[in-house]
Scaffold this motif. Structure first.
Motif, PDB file in Angstrom:
ATOM      1  N   VAL A   1       2.304  -5.043   8.004  1.00  0.00           N
ATOM      2  CA  VAL A   1       2.715  -6.447   8.143  1.00  0.00           C
ATOM      3  C   VAL A   1       4.222  -6.572   7.916  1.00  0.00           C
ATOM      4  N   HIS A   2       4.732  -5.858   6.908  1.00  0.00           N
ATOM      5  CA  HIS A   2       6.152  -5.969   6.554  1.00  0.00           C
ATOM      6  C   HIS A   2       7.029  -5.041   7.378  1.00  0.00           C
ATOM      7  N   HIS A   3       6.468  -3.903   7.817  1.00  0.00           N
ATOM      8  CA  HIS A   3       7.215  -2.936   8.627  1.00  0.00           C
ATOM      9  C   HIS A   3       6.364  -2.569   9.845  1.00  0.00           C
ATOM     10  N   PRO A   4       6.285  -3.454  10.834  1.00  0.00           N
ATOM     11  CA  PRO A   4       5.346  -3.245  11.942  1.00  0.00           C
ATOM     12  C   PRO A   4       5.622  -2.021  12.805  1.00  0.00           C
ATOM     13  N   ASP A   5       6.864  -1.574  12.873  1.00  0.00           N
ATOM     14  CA  ASP A   5       7.195  -0.439  13.741  1.00  0.00           C
ATOM     15  C   ASP A   5       7.608   0.790  12.946  1.00  0.00           C
ATOM     16  N   VAL A   6       7.131   0.905  11.719  1.00  0.00           N
ATOM     17  CA  VAL A   6       7.527   2.013  10.867  1.00  0.00           C
ATOM     18  C   VAL A   6       6.846   3.305  11.318  1.00  0.00           C
ATOM     19  N   ASP A   7       7.514   4.429  11.091  1.00  0.00           N
ATOM     20  CA  ASP A   7       6.981   5.740  11.432  1.00  0.00           C
ATOM     21  C   ASP A   7       5.765   6.042  10.556  1.00  0.00           C
ATOM     22  N   THR A   8       4.668   6.438  11.173  1.00  0.00           N
ATOM     23  CA  THR A   8       3.429   6.669  10.424  1.00  0.00           C
ATOM     24  C   THR A   8       3.561   7.823   9.443  1.00  0.00           C
ATOM     25  N   GLN A   9       4.350   8.839   9.790  1.00  0.00           N
ATOM     26  CA  GLN A   9       4.546   9.957   8.872  1.00  0.00           C
ATOM     27  C   GLN A   9       5.242   9.489   7.600  1.00  0.00           C
ATOM     28  N   LEU A  10       6.232   8.623   7.751  1.00  0.00           N
ATOM     29  CA  LEU A  10       6.922   8.082   6.588  1.00  0.00           C
ATOM     30  C   LEU A  10       5.957   7.305   5.702  1.00  0.00           C
ATOM     31  N   VAL A  11       5.110   6.491   6.311  1.00  0.00           N
ATOM     32  CA  VAL A  11       4.147   5.706   5.539  1.00  0.00           C
ATOM     33  C   VAL A  11       3.192   6.616   4.783  1.00  0.00           C
ATOM     34  N   ASP A  12       2.670   7.640   5.464  1.00  0.00           N
ATOM     35  CA  ASP A  12       1.726   8.554   4.814  1.00  0.00           C
ATOM     36  C   ASP A  12       2.359   9.248   3.615  1.00  0.00           C
ATOM     37  N   HIS A  13       3.577   9.735   3.779  1.00  0.00           N
ATOM     38  CA  HIS A  13       4.249  10.428   2.686  1.00  0.00           C
ATOM     39  C   HIS A  13       4.584   9.460   1.553  1.00  0.00           C
ATOM     40  N   ALA A  14       5.071   8.285   1.919  1.00  0.00           N
ATOM     41  CA  ALA A  14       5.449   7.300   0.900  1.00  0.00           C
ATOM     42  C   ALA A  14       4.231   6.848   0.096  1.00  0.00           C
ATOM     43  N   LEU A  15       3.111   6.622   0.782  1.00  0.00           N
ATOM     44  CA  LEU A  15       1.899   6.196   0.077  1.00  0.00           C
ATOM     45  C   LEU A  15       1.388   7.292  -0.856  1.00  0.00           C
ATOM     46  N   ARG A  16       1.467   8.538  -0.422  1.00  0.00           N
ATOM     47  CA  ARG A  16       1.002   9.620  -1.279  1.00  0.00           C
ATOM     48  C   ARG A  16       1.813   9.666  -2.577  1.00  0.00           C
ATOM     49  N   VAL A  17       3.142   9.593  -2.451  1.00  0.00           N
ATOM     50  CA  VAL A  17       3.991   9.610  -3.643  1.00  0.00           C
ATOM     51  C   VAL A  17       3.740   8.372  -4.499  1.00  0.00           C
ATOM     52  N   PHE A  18       3.618   7.229  -3.850  1.00  0.00           N
ATOM     53  CA  PHE A  18       3.413   5.955  -4.551  1.00  0.00           C
ATOM     54  C   PHE A  18       2.152   6.002  -5.413  1.00  0.00           C
ATOM     55  N   TYR A  19       1.038   6.432  -4.843  1.00  0.00           N
ATOM     56  CA  TYR A  19      -0.214   6.457  -5.602  1.00  0.00           C
ATOM     57  C   TYR A  19      -0.243   7.596  -6.621  1.00  0.00           C
ATOM     58  N   GLU A  20       0.475   8.682  -6.369  1.00  0.00           N
ATOM     59  CA  GLU A  20       0.594   9.725  -7.382  1.00  0.00           C
ATOM     60  C   GLU A  20       1.349   9.199  -8.603  1.00  0.00           C
ATOM     61  N   LEU A  21       2.387   8.403  -8.352  1.00  0.00           N
ATOM     62  CA  LEU A  21       3.119   7.797  -9.462  1.00  0.00           C
ATOM     63  C   LEU A  21       2.222   6.826 -10.239  1.00  0.00           C
ATOM     64  N   ARG A  22       1.468   6.031  -9.503  1.00  0.00           N
ATOM     65  CA  ARG A  22       0.598   5.054 -10.168  1.00  0.00           C
ATOM     66  C   ARG A  22      -0.502   5.737 -10.982  1.00  0.00           C
ATOM     67  N   ASP A  23      -0.870   6.949 -10.607  1.00  0.00           N
ATOM     68  CA  ASP A  23      -1.918   7.666 -11.329  1.00  0.00           C
ATOM     69  C   ASP A  23      -1.416   8.302 -12.623  1.00  0.00           C
ATOM     70  N   MET A  24      -0.121   8.331 -12.822  1.00  0.00           N
ATOM     71  CA  MET A  24       0.416   8.910 -14.046  1.00  0.00           C
ATOM     72  C   MET A  24       0.047   8.050 -15.244  1.00  0.00           C
ATOM     73  N   LYS A  25      -0.605   8.649 -16.231  1.00  0.00           N
ATOM     74  CA  LYS A  25      -1.172   7.885 -17.341  1.00  0.00           C
ATOM     75  C   LYS A  25      -0.120   7.328 -18.281  1.00  0.00           C
ATOM     76  N   ARG A  26       1.011   7.978 -18.380  1.00  0.00           N
ATOM     77  CA  ARG A  26       1.993   7.594 -19.394  1.00  0.00           C
ATOM     78  C   ARG A  26       3.025   6.585 -18.904  1.00  0.00           C
ATOM     79  N   LEU A  27       2.965   6.174 -17.655  1.00  0.00           N
ATOM     80  CA  LEU A  27       3.929   5.183 -17.163  1.00  0.00           C
ATOM     81  C   LEU A  27       3.675   3.834 -17.826  1.00  0.00           C
ATOM     82  N   ARG A  28       4.732   3.215 -18.275  1.00  0.00           N
ATOM     83  CA  ARG A  28       4.602   1.901 -18.923  1.00  0.00           C
ATOM     84  C   ARG A  28       4.547   0.780 -17.889  1.00  0.00           C
ATOM     85  N   LYS A  29       5.246   0.947 -16.767  1.00  0.00           N
ATOM     86  CA  LYS A  29       5.194  -0.039 -15.685  1.00  0.00           C
ATOM     87  C   LYS A  29       4.984   0.702 -14.375  1.00  0.00           C
TER      88      LYS A  29
END
Length: 279
Positions: free
Chosen positions: A195-223
């Motif tokens: 919705v926010h990036h309608p013409d974004v490269d799918t490879q970029l999205v896949d890589h960014a999402l993987r890193v994003f959710y790996e960060l969110r899975d870190m137990k010790r992050l405060r935010k």
């Protein structure tokens, strides 16, 4: 209510069946919808989406620690009246000139139905939620300075958000429809990104999402990073021409995702130790 207006989200605000059911339940019962969820799940934007989808005007009340229910009805601007009396600007005898309706007062005074967002209700004093619902139940108020009574023609669509900073009274909870917005899974997040990036490269999205959710899975992050931070991060990655990002190496523009010094140190420590999700 003569006509049941159903909410199905908008082109820019994606929903699921549970959220739509909660909104439509609140519309049928004409009760406030209390929405909770971690930052970045779209609690505040929900009111904007309902306003757009139903074609109703949106009024917003941002709650602070000092907010009282009375503030939402009206305030009497004695300072402006004193100023006018000293400098001769306007008719100070007309008290109505100095009555300023708050968001709740505007909603009651409106000739048409409106959407009223009461944002972060848990920031206020513990008595505020019950005082608020008392005014919403009455649907009318009296301006003491002029003895005018304002009675609502239509019950507003009330959306109340909470960040769980403090417990809300049971009496308040009983009179609301409740919904907890879960953080989007990867499939829904892909749709949100599109919705926010309608013409974004799918490879970029896949890589960014993987890193994003790996960060969110870190137990010790405060935010943990939120949706809005992911959207910003992808925008910066696109502008820089990057498409291959990994958590194992140096994460580009990391300050877009992590906003606390302790979290940056936690990430560095875990990467240096070779155990990405060490708790």
């Amino acid at each position: 209510m003569s006509e049941f207006l159903r909410f199905h989200g908008t082109d820019s605000y994606l929903t699921n069946e549970a959220l739509e059911a909660a909104v439509n339940c609140a519309l049928v019962l004409q009760r406030p919808l209390l929405v909770k969820g971690e930052p970045g799940t779209g609690k505040t934007l929900l009111a904007e989406a309902i306003s757009a989808a139903l074609g109703l005007r949106l009024l917003t009340w941002h709650v602070k620690s000092t907010t009282r229910a009375q503030d939402g009805l009206y305030v009497y601007d004695t300072v402006q009246r004193l100023y006018d009396s000293r400098f001769g600007d306007g008719d100070v005898k007309d008290i109505r000139r100095y009555i300023k309706y708050g968001p709740l007062g505007q909603a009651f005074a409106s000739k048409e139905r409106v959407v009223l967002l009461i944002d972060e209700v848990d920031k206020a004093d513990i008595e505020f939620p019950n005082d608020l619902l008392h005014e919403l139940d009455r649907m009318r108020f009296r301006v003491n300075e002029t003895d005018d009574e304002i009675a609502a023609s239509h019950r507003p669509v009330v959306i109340i958000t909470s960040n769980n900073e403090k417990e809300l009274p049971d009496a308040f909870l009983r009179r609301c429809v409740f919904h907890f917005i879960d953080f989007p899974d990867q499939e829904l997040m892909k749709r949100i990104v599109a919705v926010h990036h309608p013409d974004v490269d799918t490879q970029l999205v896949d890589h960014a999402l993987r890193v994003f959710y790996e960060l969110r899975d870190m137990k010790r992050l405060r935010k943990r990073p939120s949706t809005s931070e992911l959207i910003d991060w992808i925008a910066v990655l696109r502008a820089s021409g990057l498409s291959d990002v990994r958590l194992e190496g140096k994460v580009p523009f990391l300050g877009t995702l992590l906003k606390k010094e302790q979290d940056l140190a936690t990430l560095a420590d875990q990467l240096a130790g070779g155990r990405r999700f060490r708790s």
